[in-house]
Design an enzyme around this catalytic site. Structure first.
Site, PDB file in Angstrom:
ATOM      1  N   SER A 228      65.790  97.686  48.705  1.00 60.89           N
ATOM      2  CA  SER A 228      64.562  97.676  47.917  1.00 60.89           C
ATOM      3  C   SER A 228      64.941  97.838  46.455  1.00 60.89           C
ATOM      4  CB  SER A 228      63.681  98.840  48.356  1.00 60.89           C
ATOM      5  OG  SER A 228      62.831  99.240  47.306  1.00 60.89           O
TER       6      SER A 228
ATOM      7  N   GLU B 110      61.992  89.790  59.932  1.00 62.92           N
ATOM      8  CA  GLU B 110      60.628  89.599  59.455  1.00 62.92           C
ATOM      9  C   GLU B 110      60.353  88.129  59.169  1.00 62.92           C
ATOM     10  OE1 GLU B 110      60.085  92.381  56.213  1.00 62.92           O
ATOM     11  OE2 GLU B 110      60.866  93.997  57.461  1.00 62.92           O
TER      12      GLU B 110
ATOM     13  N   HIS C 121      52.691  99.166  77.608  1.00 64.70           N
ATOM     14  CA  HIS C 121      51.709  99.632  76.606  1.00 64.70           C
ATOM     15  C   HIS C 121      52.405 100.301  75.418  1.00 64.70           C
ATOM     16  CE1 HIS C 121      48.641  99.168  79.834  1.00 64.70           C
ATOM     17  NE2 HIS C 121      49.627  99.642  80.595  1.00 64.70           N
TER      18      HIS C 121
END
Ligand code: ARG
Length: 465
Positions: A275, A288, A154
């Protein structure tokens, strides 16, 4: 290829639109191999003379050589598909004898054969790439030694495990995929050549000889099925969705583990980006995109099912639409595997941090309850009492092992000094002593076993070659 019975030329927009050469050019090497096998069968059937066969074989060879030497060779403004392209080039190289090659065959069996060869070659490459990917996991599992980390259920800390045990979980996942690829290969390795357009060829061609020439185990058994079957495409694309899905789950976990919140892995700079706005950022782009690419591969499996579900037997032009999803899925996964392999080779594990995390958050609570079970306490009661001990520790802001014995004995007089020895990381790992469990001796065997199974993937590919 078929203009005899037509009085009008094709609408030029329609003609261009229905072509497949833009994508089926990938099948060229397979088309040439299958054409060679067909030519030899034509010679054996007395349709081609020895010198015609030689001339055709030389022509086919020349097409292959030209295609390898310069990509412009494939820039053909008239070719409808790869079959048409080969015929045109053959005739341009060897003259009208080139037209004899199409005796007793149909493009329907040709495309079915080329696609089987393409899927088979893709499977072999995928198996080799998977073996390399898995070898990294096994090596890293060996390097991880006795380091531990939390295992989650979980997404909450559950129990400590060896880092190597966690790595081997991925090995099992991808070993299943390698196995599925092997299954798919077995089923597809039958040769459609000689099936003709739908009812079987009209010449007495040696089907077994052609199958053998192309490395197939046998010939397909029914010409109607052979010219319309794309199950092998579906099977591969479905296995590819599983591989992509597994890569995506892996990527997701790596993304989480690389966050400051977890801090378990250090992103390799060579596979990360910054970035343009925030100077401190390092983003896990490879991971990703791996997660992102899985969506196309999974989508292609659905596209194929839908393309096939309404088709009556046998060949229908819709089948041409099965090619692009296949090519895209195979190429997407084949491009991914070497990259994720490099990533996994260069990522750094923050073992100290993992180990620290493995020792906090009451992950020894099940082991603590097991201690009571060993002293004859029914598990439900033991569970309840350790739960209370956890509550107490939470109130005090400490771990179970920091609770004084008197406090514990108030919960159950069975507690004694030996309890504390059961709670340290080594003891907690060691009691998971079953095959498939995280006890160090079990994991040591599991590593050796995984190594053998990964090596077997490679051996299989070489045995099939
Ligand atoms: N380009 C076609 C395909 O991929 C080849 C088979 C054409 N057959 C036909 N009957 N039109 O499906």
């Amino acid at each position: 290829m078929w203009s005899g019975r037509f009085r009008q030329p094709l609408d030029s927009a329609f003609e261009r639109w229905q072509r497949s050469f833009e994508f089926d050019r990938r099948l060229l090497s397979h088309e040439l191999a299958a054409s060679g096998a067909h030519a030899r069968a034509l010679k054996d059937a007395g349709i081609l003379s020895s010198s015609e066969l030689i001339s055709i074989m030389q022509g086919l060879q020349k097409i292959g050589d030209h295609a390898l030497a310069s990509p412009e060779f494939l820039e053909d403004d008239d070719a409808e598909d790869v079959h048409h392209f080969v015929e045109k080039k053959l005739v341009s190289f060897i003259g009208d004898t080139g037209y004899k090659l199409h005796s007793g065959r149909s493009r329907n069996e040709q495309i079915a054969t080329d696609l089987r060869l393409y899927v088979r070659a893709s499977i072999d490459q995928l198996q080799l790439d998977l073996a390399e990917w898995l070898e990294v996991f096994v090596t890293r599992a060996e390097q991880a030694g006795s380091s531990a980390m939390p295992a989650y259920t979980h997404l909450q800390r559950a129990e400590p495990v060896l880092v190597s045990h966690w790595l081997l979980a991925y090995v099992e996942m991808f070993l299943r995929d390698a196995d599925r690829l092997g299954d798919c290969r077995k089923r597809l390795n039958l040769c459609p050549l000689g099936s003709g357009a739908v009812a079987g060829t009209t010449l007495s061609l040696d089907r077994r000889g052609m199958a053998k020439d192309l490395g197939f185990d046998r010939t397909t058994a029914n010409s109607i099925d052979a010219t319309s079957d794309r199950d092998f495409v579906l099977e591969l694309v479905n296995v590819l969705s599983l591989i992509a899905l597994h890569l995506s789950r892996w990527a997701e976990e790596m993304i989480l583990f690389s966050t400051q919140e977890y801090g378990f892995v250090q992103l390799p700079e060579a596979f990360s980006t910054g970035s343009s706005a925030m100077p401190q950022k390092m983003n896990a782009d490879l991971l990703e995109l791996t997660r992102g690419k899985a969506s196309r591969v999974i989508g292609n499996a659905t596209a194929l099912l839908v393309a096939l579900k309404g088709l009556p037997l046998a060949y229908n032009k819709d089948l041409q639409e099965t090619q692009e999803p296949l090519f895209q899925s195979a190429e997407t996964v084949l491009a991914l595997l070497p990259l994720v392999t490099k990533w996994m080779r260069s990522v750094e594990f923050n073992y100290e941090h993992m180990q620290e995390a493995a020792q906090t958050g009451f992950m020894n609570a099940w082991a603590a309850a097991t201690y009571l079970v060993q002293r004859g306490v029914p598990f439900r009661q033991g569970h309840e009492q350790i739960g209370k001990a956890v509550r107490l520790a939470l109130e005090k802001g400490c771990e179970l092992q920091d609770l004084p014995l008197e406090e514990l004995q108030k919960l159950n007089p069975a507690f004694d000094q030996a309890f504390y020895a059961c709670l340290n990381l080594q003891s907690v790992l060691a009691i998971h002593d079953v095959p498939g469990g995280t006890a160090p001796s079990r994991v040591k065997h599991a590593i050796a076993d995984a190594k053998k199974r990964v090596a077997a993937i490679r051996e299989n590919v070489h045995a099939n070659a």
